[in-house]
Scaffold this motif. Structure first.
Motif, mmCIF file in Angstrom:
data_model
loop_
_atom_site.group_PDB
_atom_site.id
_atom_site.type_symbol
_atom_site.label_atom_id
_atom_site.label_comp_id
_atom_site.label_asym_id
_atom_site.label_seq_id
_atom_site.Cartn_x
_atom_site.Cartn_y
_atom_site.Cartn_z
ATOM 1 N N VAL A 1 0.835 -1.205 0.000
ATOM 2 C CA VAL A 1 0.000 0.000 0.000
ATOM 3 C C VAL A 1 0.871 1.257 0.000
ATOM 4 O O VAL A 1 0.611 2.214 -0.749
ATOM 5 N N LEU A 2 1.925 1.256 0.815
ATOM 6 C CA LEU A 2 2.825 2.413 0.881
ATOM 7 C C LEU A 2 3.517 2.648 -0.453
ATOM 8 O O LEU A 2 3.733 3.796 -0.863
ATOM 9 N N MET A 3 3.879 1.564 -1.138
ATOM 10 C CA MET A 3 4.538 1.699 -2.433
ATOM 11 C C MET A 3 3.623 2.383 -3.441
ATOM 12 O O MET A 3 4.022 3.324 -4.126
ATOM 13 N N PHE A 4 2.364 1.914 -3.534
ATOM 14 C CA PHE A 4 1.415 2.529 -4.458
ATOM 15 C C PHE A 4 1.131 3.975 -4.058
ATOM 16 O O PHE A 4 1.026 4.852 -4.926
ATOM 17 N N PHE A 5 1.010 4.212 -2.767
ATOM 18 C CA PHE A 5 0.761 5.570 -2.276
ATOM 19 C C PHE A 5 1.902 6.496 -2.694
ATOM 20 O O PHE A 5 1.665 7.624 -3.154
ATOM 21 N N GLN B 1 -7.825 21.109 -0.879
ATOM 22 C CA GLN B 1 -8.393 20.006 -0.112
ATOM 23 C C GLN B 1 -7.606 18.735 -0.453
ATOM 24 O O GLN B 1 -7.562 18.318 -1.608
ATOM 25 N N PHE B 2 -6.971 18.131 0.539
ATOM 26 C CA PHE B 2 -6.217 16.897 0.337
ATOM 27 C C PHE B 2 -7.105 15.724 0.749
ATOM 28 O O PHE B 2 -7.575 15.671 1.895
ATOM 29 N N MET C 1 -11.515 5.941 -1.970
ATOM 30 C CA MET C 1 -11.636 4.495 -1.790
ATOM 31 C C MET C 1 -10.983 3.666 -2.893
ATOM 32 O O MET C 1 -10.301 2.687 -2.614
ATOM 33 N N LEU C 2 -11.169 4.034 -4.160
ATOM 34 C CA LEU C 2 -10.721 3.189 -5.269
ATOM 35 C C LEU C 2 -9.281 3.525 -5.645
ATOM 36 O O LEU C 2 -8.993 4.643 -6.092
ATOM 37 N N PRO C 3 -8.349 2.581 -5.486
ATOM 38 C CA PRO C 3 -6.917 2.863 -5.694
ATOM 39 C C PRO C 3 -6.514 2.785 -7.160
ATOM 40 O O PRO C 3 -5.616 2.038 -7.538
ATOM 41 N N PHE C 4 -7.193 3.553 -8.026
ATOM 42 C CA PHE C 4 -6.918 3.504 -9.462
ATOM 43 C C PHE C 4 -6.044 4.659 -9.929
ATOM 44 O O PHE C 4 -5.863 4.843 -11.121
ATOM 45 N N GLY C 5 -5.540 5.466 -9.030
ATOM 46 C CA GLY C 5 -4.731 6.617 -9.436
ATOM 47 C C GLY C 5 -5.012 7.802 -8.542
ATOM 48 O O GLY C 5 -5.201 7.658 -7.335
ATOM 49 N N GLY C 6 -5.084 8.988 -9.133
ATOM 50 C CA GLY C 6 -5.340 10.193 -8.361
ATOM 51 C C GLY C 6 -5.473 11.376 -9.310
ATOM 52 O O GLY C 6 -5.440 11.224 -10.526
ATOM 53 N N TYR C 7 -5.598 12.570 -8.749
ATOM 54 C CA TYR C 7 -5.704 13.762 -9.592
ATOM 55 C C TYR C 7 -5.446 15.007 -8.761
ATOM 56 O O TYR C 7 -5.608 15.018 -7.531
ATOM 57 N N ALA D 1 -6.040 14.652 -4.798
ATOM 58 C CA ALA D 1 -6.691 13.395 -4.406
ATOM 59 C C ALA D 1 -5.840 12.193 -4.774
ATOM 60 O O ALA D 1 -5.259 12.138 -5.859
ATOM 61 N N ILE D 2 -5.785 11.234 -3.867
ATOM 62 C CA ILE D 2 -5.205 9.927 -4.134
ATOM 63 C C ILE D 2 -6.355 8.934 -4.162
ATOM 64 O O ILE D 2 -7.048 8.746 -3.164
ATOM 65 N N GLY D 3 -6.579 8.314 -5.337
ATOM 66 C CA GLY D 3 -7.699 7.410 -5.507
ATOM 67 C C GLY D 3 -8.926 8.128 -6.061
ATOM 68 O O GLY D 3 -8.929 9.358 -6.234
ATOM 69 N N PHE D 4 -9.960 7.354 -6.361
ATOM 70 C CA PHE D 4 -11.220 7.888 -6.864
ATOM 71 C C PHE D 4 -12.365 7.361 -5.998
ATOM 72 O O PHE D 4 -12.179 6.468 -5.180
ATOM 73 N N GLY D 5 -13.559 7.912 -6.214
ATOM 74 C CA GLY D 5 -14.720 7.430 -5.485
ATOM 75 C C GLY D 5 -14.927 8.134 -4.154
ATOM 76 O O GLY D 5 -14.430 9.250 -3.935
#
Length: 424
Positions: A11-15, A56-57, A61-67, A40-44
């Protein structure tokens, strides 16, 4: 406990990889003076959220990326219209809050009907207050409040579209760029941890399968194979595999070294359904001694790793295009599964894998696929050539369709990954 550690490391690696990518967008957008509404990290749905300065940081929930959502990149969801009744709160002589609902509950405000308003350039609002028109200057960081949520206004010079093509291109390209920088750093860390491999010196027993001859005779991971039936093996793994295959149901004598002990093991390969020749149920590992890498050598080897991995990634893209198959695609589930397997091998291997994923993410995002950074850069390139931007509504529609298609593909790939896990 080991499984929990692997999950946390994964999880830390993906984060780390996603955060570095989005931080690139965020940092260079802020340097250009663009208002970044959300990082944002993740979607949903939101799992965690806090506000720092203007941004706003959020963790979703969904670990598909971020924006990193920049003001003006998409149409603003909240607008103030003429004829609308609002309430404003002043700090000094400037409006710092504009309330759009629950007006009867607002205290210390001025309430009236909007006669005219400009929250992008002139920054003012004019109200009809009990038949009297009153105009108020609006603060550059004033908030619009509706449904319990504050949204900061975005003056024209703080919107994405107001910046030069170069500034916008840098803000977009910075995400993949940060992934390339991270990949280089991680490759360098891996080289420092793992060292520079030298020529192999011997073969070792790798994984030992339960219920197979190797496990039954007591062979263990790390046992060094010196000879089989009196024949020295050295580092010739092919010779060893052929000898085992040709000795189906025939007893073999292996000489192995385990620490300081010299052991002789009697082992009989046997057949496995669907496979040819004898099998003993082990993998073999080429033992490679290593030496420490100097600073300059670390930089050179990191560059070589970047080049070799990039070549392998594009070769994979080419093979996928030539012969497309859903089984060749892997989504978050499959990637998490592979990452867990690699994490078991140690921090050095996980660091190398993280470098590969970071490089892959950077390259993938630069592909000219709608909704990805590469597509946005193409639109900016066309704008630079034309001397004027493409219709934002058309560009937005292209990105929306691209994002929807990518999201559907991600769902299909994830479903395929889950089926693969269930079926084993």
């Amino acid at each position: 406990m080991e499984m929990l550690q692997i999950i946390i490391m994964t999880v830390l690696m993906f984060f780390l990889i996603v955060t570095v990518h989005e931080w690139g967008h965020y940092y260079f957008a802020k340097r250009a003076g663009i208002l970044v509404r959300e990082f944002a990290i993740g979607f949903g749905p939101k799992l965690f959220s806090y506000k720092h300065n203007e941004t706003q940081f959020t963790l979703r929930m969904l670990p598909f990326g971020g924006y990193a959502r920049m003001a003006g990149e998409d149409p603003e969801l909240i607008e103030v219209q003429t004829g609308q009744t609002v309430a404003v709160r002043l700090t000094g002589d400037e409006v710092t809050k504009i309330y759009l609902d629950r007006l009867d509950t607002r205290k210390n405000v001025i309430r009236g009907e909007v006669v005219s308003v400009d929250l992008e350039q002139k920054l003012f609002i004019e109200l009809d207050v009990d038949g009297e028109k009153q105009a108020f200057p609006v603060h550059r960081q004033a908030m619009l409040t509706a449904k319990g949520k504050d949204t900061q206004i975005a003056p024209k010079d703080r919107q994405y579209g107001s910046k030069t093509v170069g500034q916008r291109a840098l803000a977009i390209f910075a995400g993949p760029l940060m992934n390339f920088v991270l990949a280089f750093v991680l490759f360098a860390l891996h080289i420092q941890m793992a060292g520079i491999p030298l020529d192999p010196t011997h073969l070792e027993i790798g994984e030992v399968s339960k219920g197979m001859p190797a496990a039954e005779t007591g062979l263990k991971r790390g046992d060094i194979i010196e000879s089989i039936n009196g024949v020295a093996i050295g580092t010739d793994g092919e010779k060893m595999i052929n000898m085992i295959s040709e000795s189906q149901d025939k007893q073999m004598t292996w000489k192995i070294r385990r620490g300081d002990q010299q052991l002789e093991v009697k082992i009989t390969p046997r057949a496995i359904e669907g496979q040819e020749g004898g099998k003993v149920g082990t993998s073999i590992v080429y033992y490679q001694p290593t030496r420490s890498a100097g600073f300059g050598e670390t930089l050179t080897k990191s560059g070589e790793a970047m080049a070799n991995t990039t070549q392998a990634i594009f070769l994979g893209f080419k093979q996928l295009i030539n012969k497309f198959s859903m089984d060749d695609l892997g989504g978050p589930v499959r990637t998490f599964e592979l990452t867990g397997q690699i994490a078991k091998q140690g921090i050095a291997q996980l660091t190398q894998w993280a470098a590969i994923l970071s490089l892959y993410l950077g390259i993938f995002n630069l592909l000219p696929i709608p909704a990805l950074d590469g597509s946005r850069l193409i639109f900016l390139g066309v704008e630079a050539l034309r001397g004027k931007p493409i219709d934002p509504n058309r560009e937005g529609m292209v990105h929306f369709i691209g994002f929807a298609m990518l999201f559907l593909l991600m769902i299909a790939v994830t479903y395929n990954d889950i089926l693969r896990l269930i079926s084993g």
